[in-house]
Scaffold this motif. Structure first.
Motif, PDB file in Angstrom:
ATOM      1  N   CYS A 167      29.791 -18.469  37.051  1.00  0.00           N
ATOM      2  CA  CYS A 167      30.369 -19.613  37.745  1.00  0.00           C
ATOM      3  C   CYS A 167      31.256 -20.443  36.824  1.00  0.00           C
ATOM      4  CB  CYS A 167      29.253 -20.484  38.327  1.00  0.00           C
ATOM      5  SG  CYS A 167      28.363 -19.709  39.712  1.00  0.00           S
ATOM      6  N   VAL A 168      30.770 -20.687  35.577  1.00  0.00           N
ATOM      7  CA  VAL A 168      31.552 -21.494  34.632  1.00  0.00           C
ATOM      8  C   VAL A 168      32.855 -20.802  34.280  1.00  0.00           C
ATOM      9  CG1 VAL A 168      31.590 -22.403  32.279  1.00  0.00           C
ATOM     10  CG2 VAL A 168      29.587 -22.749  33.707  1.00  0.00           C
ATOM     11  N   SER A 169      32.808 -19.501  34.024  1.00  0.00           N
ATOM     12  CA  SER A 169      34.033 -18.775  33.690  1.00  0.00           C
ATOM     13  C   SER A 169      34.994 -18.696  34.871  1.00  0.00           C
ATOM     14  CB  SER A 169      33.692 -17.368  33.206  1.00  0.00           C
ATOM     15  OG  SER A 169      33.041 -16.633  34.235  1.00  0.00           O
ATOM     16  N   ALA A 170      34.445 -18.731  36.115  1.00  0.00           N
ATOM     17  CA  ALA A 170      35.316 -18.715  37.290  1.00  0.00           C
ATOM     18  C   ALA A 170      36.043 -20.036  37.455  1.00  0.00           C
ATOM     19  CB  ALA A 170      34.509 -18.396  38.544  1.00  0.00           C
ATOM     20  N   GLU A 171      35.350 -21.139  37.186  1.00  0.00           N
ATOM     21  CA  GLU A 171      35.958 -22.454  37.359  1.00  0.00           C
ATOM     22  C   GLU A 171      36.771 -22.875  36.134  1.00  0.00           C
ATOM     23  OE1 GLU A 171      33.595 -25.553  39.124  1.00  0.00           O
ATOM     24  OE2 GLU A 171      32.110 -24.092  39.798  1.00  0.00           O
ATOM     25  N   VAL A 217      27.854 -12.185  48.152  1.00  0.00           N
ATOM     26  CA  VAL A 217      26.814 -12.914  48.885  1.00  0.00           C
ATOM     27  C   VAL A 217      27.314 -14.257  49.391  1.00  0.00           C
ATOM     28  CG1 VAL A 217      24.999 -11.770  47.592  1.00  0.00           C
ATOM     29  CG2 VAL A 217      25.892 -13.977  46.789  1.00  0.00           C
ATOM     30  N   GLY A 218      28.562 -14.614  49.097  1.00  0.00           N
ATOM     31  CA  GLY A 218      29.126 -15.857  49.592  1.00  0.00           C
ATOM     32  C   GLY A 218      28.774 -17.078  48.758  1.00  0.00           C
ATOM     33  N   TYR A 219      28.300 -16.835  47.534  1.00  0.00           N
ATOM     34  CA  TYR A 219      27.924 -17.970  46.672  1.00  0.00           C
ATOM     35  C   TYR A 219      29.127 -18.525  45.935  1.00  0.00           C
ATOM     36  CZ  TYR A 219      24.613 -20.748  43.956  1.00  0.00           C
ATOM     37  OH  TYR A 219      23.893 -21.804  43.423  1.00  0.00           O
ATOM     38  N   LEU A 220      30.087 -17.673  45.630  1.00  0.00           N
ATOM     39  CA  LEU A 220      31.312 -18.095  44.967  1.00  0.00           C
ATOM     40  C   LEU A 220      32.361 -18.336  46.050  1.00  0.00           C
ATOM     41  CD1 LEU A 220      32.577 -18.586  42.181  1.00  0.00           C
ATOM     42  CD2 LEU A 220      33.370 -16.217  42.228  1.00  0.00           C
ATOM     43  N   LEU A 221      32.791 -19.581  46.184  1.00  0.00           N
ATOM     44  CA  LEU A 221      33.673 -20.004  47.267  1.00  0.00           C
ATOM     45  C   LEU A 221      35.078 -20.283  46.744  1.00  0.00           C
ATOM     46  CD1 LEU A 221      31.159 -22.443  48.998  1.00  0.00           C
ATOM     47  CD2 LEU A 221      31.498 -20.006  49.459  1.00  0.00           C
ATOM     48  N   THR A 222      35.978 -20.506  47.674  1.00  0.00           N
ATOM     49  CA  THR A 222      37.373 -20.807  47.334  1.00  0.00           C
ATOM     50  C   THR A 222      37.768 -22.114  47.974  1.00  0.00           C
ATOM     51  OG1 THR A 222      37.915 -18.462  47.229  1.00  0.00           O
ATOM     52  CG2 THR A 222      39.754 -19.984  47.412  1.00  0.00           C
ATOM     53  N   GLY A 263      42.983 -23.587  46.136  1.00  0.00           N
ATOM     54  CA  GLY A 263      42.904 -22.157  45.934  1.00  0.00           C
ATOM     55  C   GLY A 263      42.030 -21.745  44.772  1.00  0.00           C
ATOM     56  N   LYS A 264      41.329 -22.674  44.136  1.00  0.00           N
ATOM     57  CA  LYS A 264      40.489 -22.359  42.986  1.00  0.00           C
ATOM     58  C   LYS A 264      39.094 -21.935  43.448  1.00  0.00           C
ATOM     59  CE  LYS A 264      42.818 -25.472  39.728  1.00  0.00           C
ATOM     60  NZ  LYS A 264      42.638 -26.608  38.783  1.00  0.00           N
ATOM     61  N   ARG A 265      38.453 -21.101  42.607  1.00  0.00           N
ATOM     62  CA  ARG A 265      37.093 -20.641  42.879  1.00  0.00           C
ATOM     63  C   ARG A 265      36.089 -21.661  42.341  1.00  0.00           C
ATOM     64  NH1 ARG A 265      35.943 -16.005  46.030  1.00  0.00           N
ATOM     65  NH2 ARG A 265      37.603 -14.478  45.759  1.00  0.00           N
TER      66      ARG A 265
END
Length: 967
Positions: free
Chosen positions: A113-117, A319-324, A329-331
């Motif tokens: 999650c941290v690397s995605a954001e 699983v839908g835990y990582l949203l946009t 447009g950011k994750r």
């Protein structure tokens, strides 16, 4: 490094040796230190104080690693020395760009999650946890049921089953099993009967074995731990979806139902100035072994190079835990604080509102054990925008709503994406009910739902298109089934939603009957008038030359054909003036065909026979043939045609006699428009086609005979008028059937089309045959000038066609029209004098021939062709034209020319019958004489005789001599 080595040497010397020998070796130590190479300068860090964030529940366990050990090993490697301190990890602070945190101890989900954001954060090291006799940098989950449960053998069998987990926010015990189930094309939170949370591993095991639970989720290695402690017996459970996965080059030591994912990670913020410190930290932690005090305190074995967290990233997406974020447009990952907030649904499903989820189990009557939170299918399969009919979600092109005509239906649309865009709709009906529209725009309510009403009189399936913004939603269009409205007994709703009788009987309207009767009476009266006129004027030359018997047959045929117009008005309407029974209507259907066929055959065959007789008596006779003038022979043609019509119609009636019946011309859903008409099978259609073709063949044959008699004057063969009538009849026979076939189910239009076809077919024949004769007899007067002009034109026609006779005709074509000298004028006068002489000689010959001529049985005058020497075709044509011209003049009313002939001493009759031709009386020389017409005495009076264009007549040498133009 030199200083560190120096200190290590000193640390390794025995303390007793140092204390005893300190004075003796003091000087030697100084000498040795002085002899060493000079120290290397230490690097400078970007700052002195460095912060490492750790989850609060584990912070105390990692103080020995991140504070004590790193300060001791890494702190002195920089000048000035740096220090490390731990702090509680908060997700928001780590992802904040202005955060002062340099390193973070993150779990598997947190690292992804941290690397995605914040892409600058990267894993520096991965923790290795002891797994019995080995160590693993990966983790997984186990899904199990009791060993004798035959209903559950795979992950697809979890539908309508009860499942227990520890927490829905935990990566290893919930998200990992959920994703594995999703890979098997199943969705746990939408298909499982109930999911119980806050259940400890030991409790889950006991309830699964006892049968209170169907399936349990635990982290890998947990069952083996319970087995070692005597809590669990692994022989009583069955592992679902077992896997044989390797980790770090060795077999995974525990039972496993899922793929494995990396362990906890030490993440680095990624700032460029801090890279030297991150390298020093990594090198120091890699030196820790499982027996190191820091490792023992932290509960791990050692640190290894970082693993790839891409599979974790993909798991969170699935699983839908990582949203946009729809705006930027950011994750981003959800940061739950409650069980409901930790729930996520995969793509194609949406999480129902918390108010619904909290009462779902109670509404379905599923009890929830004390101390646990229960979820009963919180995820619902849908698209981003769904059309709801109650609790049901409507699919694309499937019936969604049911309503009746003109009754409004309420459409509800839910925007699960919370876009806030307006909703547009288009109702694909032909018309809308009063007060409603077929299209419009609706704004969403607070719960992102849209509601509107539509109504239409249409019956059946009507499509409803829905657009969110400018894009059609995935489930559009949906189908709205519209049923007929309820009506009183014996009535049914029409396509307009109006209740009316289930059967509407259509009768011929009175105006249609009136029009048809008018056409019938016009034809019948006109036929009667023409027949009566022919009888009353049968003694006149024009009517006699037109062959009166054939005129009677033509009138009879048109009258018979027109009688079928009268039969068109009969109907089965009891209130109708022409009402008759069904049996009588069957006879009417047959009578229409008989009257039309026989009447048409009589009229056309009579015209053909009339023209054929004129051709044979006038054209064939003039060419030397001897055709029979008997009337019976030509009447036989009419009888033959009449017999053909009777034969065809009789066969038709035997095979497929038309019947009167009522049929539903159109309608549906029990509604019928009843139309009465004459009907037959395929045989009737074939006979109608054959009869039409036969009649067209008759007409074409008549047109050909008209072409052959084109040179005969119209007083004997009215070919021009008959041609026009035949062409009109051909058009009616071709066009009328096509139009009637197109409007067959429209009784009014069909009746009018048939009536007009019969009317114009008969009236055109009557007018074209009789009207020119009536005009010539009663309204047209031939003057001396008109007849002279006609003779001149006739001679010109012969001259242009270059018809040569025994003598050369001299006409104005031979006159020199140029203005010239007296010689030219003298030449012209000589030409005219020669023409005058030729005319006088021709008149004398005609007078002698008239005396020796013969008359045919019909009363027409004929010339004996033997008196002439015919040597060529051109002479024959000349003779025929001259003969026809004289006969034409004989039947015309003569012009009125007054001649004073003096006193008549004796009567010399013009002939036996004034209608038989021109007779020239003879008298002795010097005898004065006069003419008389039938019934008129001219003795002693000055009379006005009817003679040919102007004549000067006198007696000379016992013969009548006439000077002037051609007789």
């Amino acid at each position: 490094f030199g200083e560190k080595r120096r200190y290590r040497i000193l640390d390794q010397a025995p303390r007793w040796f140092l204390s005893a020998s300190m004075p003796a070796f003091a000087g030697m130590t100084c000498v040795l230190l002085a002899s060493l190479p000079p120290a290397v300068a230490l690097p400078r860090a970007s700052k002195v104080n460095w912060t490492i964030a750790v989850y609060s529940r584990r912070r105390s366990s990692y103080v020995a690693t991140f504070e004590t050990y790193l300060n001791e090993v890494v702190g002195g490697q920089f000048d000035p020395p740096i220090t490390f301190q731990t702090t509680d990890l908060t997700y928001a602070e780590v992802t904040d760009p202005a955060s002062t945190i340099d390193f973070a101890m993150l779990d598997t989900r947190g690292m992804a999650c941290v690397s995605a954001e914040s892409p600058s954060w990267t894993p520096l090291l991965t923790r290795c946890v002891s797994q019995g006799s080995s160590c693993s940098t990966e983790l997984g989950a186990v899904i199990y049921t009791r060993h004798n449960n035959t209903d559950i053998n795979s992950l697809r069998d979890l539908k309508n089953k009860t499942v227990a987990v520890y927490k829905t926010s935990y990566f290893q015990t919930f998200l990992v099993p959920v994703r594995e189930i999703l890979l098997q094309h199943a969705v746990l939170m939408a298909e499982a009967r109930q999911v119980q949370t806050r259940a400890a591993s030991a409790d889950i095991y006991r309830e699964v074995v006892s049968g209170d639970l169907d399936v349990g989720f635990v982290s890998s290695g947990r069952l083996e731990e319970l087995n070692r402690t005597g809590v669990a017996d692994l022989s009583l459970i069955k592992i679902l979806n077992p896997k044989d996965t390797t980790s770090a080059g060795a077999d995974f030591p525990y039972e496993l139902s899922t793929y494995t994912y990396p362990e906890y990670a030490l993440a680095f913020s990624g700032k460029a100035d801090d890279i030297p410190v991150s390298r020093a930290v990594a090198a120091a932690l890699l030196n820790i072994t499982e027996t190191h005090p820091a490792a023992v305190a932290g509960g791990y074995s050692y640190w290894s190079t970082p693993s790839s967290y891409s599979p974790v990233y993909q798991l969170l997406v699935d699983v839908g835990y990582l949203l946009t974020n729809t705006t930027s447009g950011k994750r981003y990952c959800a940061t739950p604080s409650t069980t409901y907030e930790s729930l996520a649904c995969p793509e194609g499903y949406f999480l129902q509102p918390e108010s619904v989820v909290s009462v779902q189990c109670a509404d379905k009557g599923i009890p929830c054990p004390s101390g646990r939170e229960c979820l009963c299918q919180p995820c619902k399969k849908t698209v981003k925008v769904e059309v709801n009919e109650g609790d049901r979600v409507c699919s694309k092109m499937e019936p969604c709503y049911n309503t009746t005509q003109l009754s409004p239906v309420t459409v509800r649309v839910t925007d699960n994406s919370l876009s806030g865009l307006p909703l547009r709709y288009k109702f694909r009906a032909t018309s809308a009910a009063d007060g409603f529209e077929l299209g419009g725009m609706v704004n969403s309510s607070a719960l992102s739902t849209y509601e509107f009403q539509i109504a239409s009189p249409d019956i059946g399936d009507v499509a409803l298109q829905l657009f969110l913004g400018y894009h059609q939603i995935e489930s559009s269009p949906v189908i709205i089934q519209v049923k007929p409205r309820e009506c009183a007994e014996g009535e049914e709703a029409t396509s307009l939603g109006v209740c009316q009788a289930t059967m509407r009987i259509v009768y011929l309207p009175s105006w249609t009957v009136s029009i048809t009767l008018c056409m019938f009476f016009v034809n019948i009266i006109l036929s009667s008038i023409c027949a009566a006129w022919s009888y009353c004027n049968r003694g006149t030359k024009i009517v006699h030359a037109a062959q009166t018997p054939f005129l009677y047959v033509i009138c009879l045929g048109c009258a018979l054909s027109s009688l079928s117009l009268l039969l068109l008005v009969f109907d089965d309407n009891p209130d109708h003036a022409f009402y008759i029974s069904t049996e009588a209507l069957d006879a009417v259907c047959a009578g229409q065909v008989w009257l039309y066929g026989l009447g048409f055959g009589l009229s056309v065959s009579a015209i053909y026979a009339k023209l054929l007789r004129a051709k044979r008596l006038m054209l064939d006779t003039a060419t030397g043939q001897r055709p029979s003038p008997k009337l019976n022979e030509y009447m036989g043609i009419i009888v033959k045609v009449f017999f053909v019509e009777i034969t065809v119609l009789s066969i038709w009636m035997i095979i497929d006699n038309p019947k009167w019946e009522r049929k539903c011309a159109n309608g549906g859903n029990g509604f019928c428009t009843s139309v009465g008409q004459c009907s037959g099978g395929h045989a009737s259609i074939a006979f109608i086609g054959f009869l039409l073709i036969l009649h067209v063949a008759y007409l074409v044959h008549v047109l050909w005979i008209c072409y052959e008699v084109r040179t005969i004057p119209q007083e004997f063969a009215e070919h021009k008028w008959v041609t026009a009538a035949c062409i009109s009849a051909v058009e009616v026979h071709i066009i009328a059937p096509l139009v009637v076939a197109l409007v067959w189910t429209a009784p009014v239009t069909k009746t009018l089309m048939i009536a007009f076809a019969l009317f114009f077919n008969d009236i055109s024949i009557l007018l074209m045959v009789f009207l020119p004769k009536m005009k010539g007899l009663h309204w047209e007067m031939d003057t001396e000038q008109a007849l002279t002009l006609e003779d001149q034109l006739h001679n010109l026609r012969r001259e242009v066609r270059n018809i040569q006779g025994k003598k050369r005709h001299v006409t104005f074509l031979d006159i020199n029209k140029r203005k010239g000298t007296d010689d030219t004028q003298s030449a012209n006068c000589a030409v005219l004098e020669a023409e005058n002489k030729r005319l006088r000689e021709m008149l004398q010959v005609r007078s002698r021939d008239a005396v020796s001529g013969s008359r045919g049985p019909s009363g027409n005058f004929s010339i004996d062709a033997k008196e002439y020497s015919v040597t060529s075709r051109r002479d024959t044509t000349k003779l025929a034209l001259d003969s026809l011209r004289s006969k034409r003049n004989a039947v015309r009313p003569e012009p009125l020319v007054t001649h004073s002939l003096g006193t008549v001493s004796q009567q010399h009759p013009r002939g036996v019958d004034s209608t038989q031709g021109i007779y020239s009386p003879k008298s002795p020389a010097g005898t004065s004489f006069g003419f008389s017409s039938p019934g008129v005495s001219t003795a002693g009076r000055s009379i006005t005789p009817r003679v040919e264009p102007p004549l000067r007549m006198s007696t000379n040498s016992g013969e009548v001599t006439a000077t002037g133009t051609t007789v």
